[in-house]
Design an enzyme around this catalytic site. Sequence first.
Site, PDB file in Angstrom:
ATOM      1  N   ASN A 192      13.879  54.757  30.508  1.00 13.35           N
ATOM      2  CA  ASN A 192      13.642  56.030  30.088  1.00 13.35           C
ATOM      3  C   ASN A 192      13.396  56.022  28.442  1.00 13.35           C
ATOM      4  OD1 ASN A 192      14.327  57.300  32.531  1.00 13.35           O
ATOM      5  ND2 ASN A 192      16.800  56.918  32.324  1.00 13.35           N
TER       6      ASN A 192
ATOM      7  N   HIS B  44      16.743  49.591  27.535  1.00 15.32           N
ATOM      8  CA  HIS B  44      17.414  49.289  28.636  1.00 15.32           C
ATOM      9  C   HIS B  44      16.751  49.311  29.841  1.00 15.32           C
ATOM     10  CE1 HIS B  44      19.087  53.069  27.924  1.00 15.32           C
ATOM     11  NE2 HIS B  44      19.023  53.200  29.262  1.00 15.32           N
TER      12      HIS B  44
ATOM     13  N   CYS C 187      26.156  51.151  17.865  1.00 14.15           N
ATOM     14  CA  CYS C 187      25.572  51.266  19.185  1.00 14.15           C
ATOM     15  C   CYS C 187      26.220  50.437  20.328  1.00 14.15           C
ATOM     16  CB  CYS C 187      24.238  50.188  19.209  1.00 14.15           C
ATOM     17  SG  CYS C 187      23.228  50.031  20.704  1.00 14.15           S
TER      18      CYS C 187
ATOM     19  N   HIS D  25      16.978  50.009  34.081  1.00 14.09           N
ATOM     20  CA  HIS D  25      17.778  50.373  35.185  1.00 14.09           C
ATOM     21  C   HIS D  25      17.309  49.469  36.323  1.00 14.09           C
ATOM     22  CE1 HIS D  25      19.751  54.071  33.573  1.00 14.09           C
ATOM     23  NE2 HIS D  25      18.648  53.949  32.634  1.00 14.09           N
TER      24      HIS D  25
ATOM     25  N   HIS E 153      19.105  44.416  19.101  1.00 15.19           N
ATOM     26  CA  HIS E 153      18.879  45.716  19.266  1.00 15.19           C
ATOM     27  C   HIS E 153      17.280  46.096  19.133  1.00 15.19           C
ATOM     28  CE1 HIS E 153      20.188  49.978  19.049  1.00 15.19           C
ATOM     29  NE2 HIS E 153      18.841  50.241  18.113  1.00 15.19           N
TER      30      HIS E 153
ATOM     31  N   ASP F  16      26.041  49.408  35.747  1.00 22.23           N
ATOM     32  CA  ASP F  16      25.981  50.803  35.121  1.00 22.23           C
ATOM     33  C   ASP F  16      27.341  51.449  35.195  1.00 22.23           C
ATOM     34  OD1 ASP F  16      23.739  53.026  34.069  1.00 22.23           O
ATOM     35  OD2 ASP F  16      25.593  54.008  34.959  1.00 22.23           O
TER      36      ASP F  16
ATOM     37  N   GLY G 190      14.382  61.146  28.679  1.00 22.04           N
ATOM     38  CA  GLY G 190      15.639  61.334  29.212  1.00 22.04           C
ATOM     39  C   GLY G 190      16.704  60.145  28.959  1.00 22.04           C
TER      40      GLY G 190
ATOM     41  N   THR H  22      19.424  58.455  27.085  1.00 26.07           N
ATOM     42  CA  THR H  22      20.650  58.761  26.278  1.00 26.07           C
ATOM     43  C   THR H  22      21.244  57.666  25.509  1.00 26.07           C
ATOM     44  OG1 THR H  22      22.199  58.317  28.235  1.00 26.07           O
ATOM     45  CG2 THR H  22      21.240  60.465  28.267  1.00 26.07           C
TER      46      THR H  22
HETATM   47  P1  5GP Z   1      19.538  56.309  29.909  1.00 32.86           P
HETATM   48  O1  5GP Z   1      19.996  57.603  30.075  1.00 32.86           O
HETATM   49  O2  5GP Z   1      19.780  56.270  28.523  1.00 32.86           O
HETATM   50  O3  5GP Z   1      18.391  55.681  30.607  1.00 32.86           O
HETATM   51  O4  5GP Z   1      20.686  55.566  30.733  1.00 32.86           O
HETATM   52  C1  5GP Z   1      22.067  55.015  30.120  1.00 32.86           C
HETATM   53  C2  5GP Z   1      22.992  54.516  31.239  1.00 32.86           C
HETATM   54  O5  5GP Z   1      23.892  53.923  30.370  1.00 32.86           O
HETATM   55  C3  5GP Z   1      23.483  55.691  32.195  1.00 32.86           C
HETATM   56  O6  5GP Z   1      23.021  55.233  33.282  1.00 32.86           O
HETATM   57  C4  5GP Z   1      24.970  55.617  31.852  1.00 32.86           C
HETATM   58  O7  5GP Z   1      25.789  55.673  33.126  1.00 32.86           O
HETATM   59  C5  5GP Z   1      25.263  54.112  31.245  1.00 32.86           C
HETATM   60  N1  5GP Z   1      26.364  53.931  30.290  1.00 32.86           N
HETATM   61  C6  5GP Z   1      26.532  54.760  29.269  1.00 32.86           C
HETATM   62  N2  5GP Z   1      27.533  54.131  28.602  1.00 32.86           N
HETATM   63  C7  5GP Z   1      27.922  53.007  29.230  1.00 32.86           C
HETATM   64  C8  5GP Z   1      29.068  52.128  29.045  1.00 32.86           C
HETATM   65  O8  5GP Z   1      29.908  52.145  28.066  1.00 32.86           O
HETATM   66  N3  5GP Z   1      29.250  51.014  30.027  1.00 32.86           N
HETATM   67  C9  5GP Z   1      28.181  51.024  31.026  1.00 32.86           C
HETATM   68  N4  5GP Z   1      28.475  49.776  31.768  1.00 32.86           N
HETATM   69  N5  5GP Z   1      27.186  51.802  31.308  1.00 32.86           N
HETATM   70  C10 5GP Z   1      27.105  52.878  30.469  1.00 32.86           C
HETATM   71 ZN    ZN Z   2      22.143  48.147  20.098  1.00 32.77          ZN
END
Ligand code: 5GP
Ligand code: ZN
Length: 113
Positions: free
Chosen positions: A86, A99, A4, A101, A46, A30, A92, A94
């Site tokens: 998300n 987490h 992860c 935002h 986690h 981010d 959405g 990913t």
């Molecule tokens: P989700 O789409 O899951 O809500 O948001 C995942 C967020 O994690 C995205 O905004 C993406 O830019 C951010 N992100 C993905 N990988 C990394 C990383 O390795 N470092 C940081 N700082 N942000 C990440």
């Molecule tokens: Zn994790």
Amino acid sequence: MSDCIFCKIANGEIPSTKVYEDDLVLAFNDLEPQAPIHVLIIPKQHITSCDDITPDNSAVIAHIFEVAALLGKQFGLTNGYRIVNNCGEDGGQTVKHLHFHFMGGRQFGWPAG
Ligand code: 5GP
Ligand code: ZN
């Protein structure tokens, strides 16, 4: 969770730009900011998604929102900010580590943008 990326960020294996840290949570910038201020607030433990919050692990969620209020003041966002979660495929999500935002520094539309 060994594969992860946010667990790896939480334990320092993957570098991040931290803006807040304590025993329970980490907040870091981010990688692809969608606003002048775009911070991710995560529990260090986690938890896969919002759908996995239970009475056993929910205390950290209250703490995350305390940290958000702190960040609002730290960044001087007196006019407000947006907090987004998300959840799952349709939501959405990913990265499969819970987490929030925390975004600020511009006006947001609703329901998107
Ligand atoms: P989700 O789409 O899951 O809500 O948001 C995942 C967020 O994690 C995205 O905004 C993406 O830019 C951010 N992100 C993905 N990988 C990394 C990383 O390795 N470092 C940081 N700082 N942000 C990440
Ligand atoms: Zn994790």
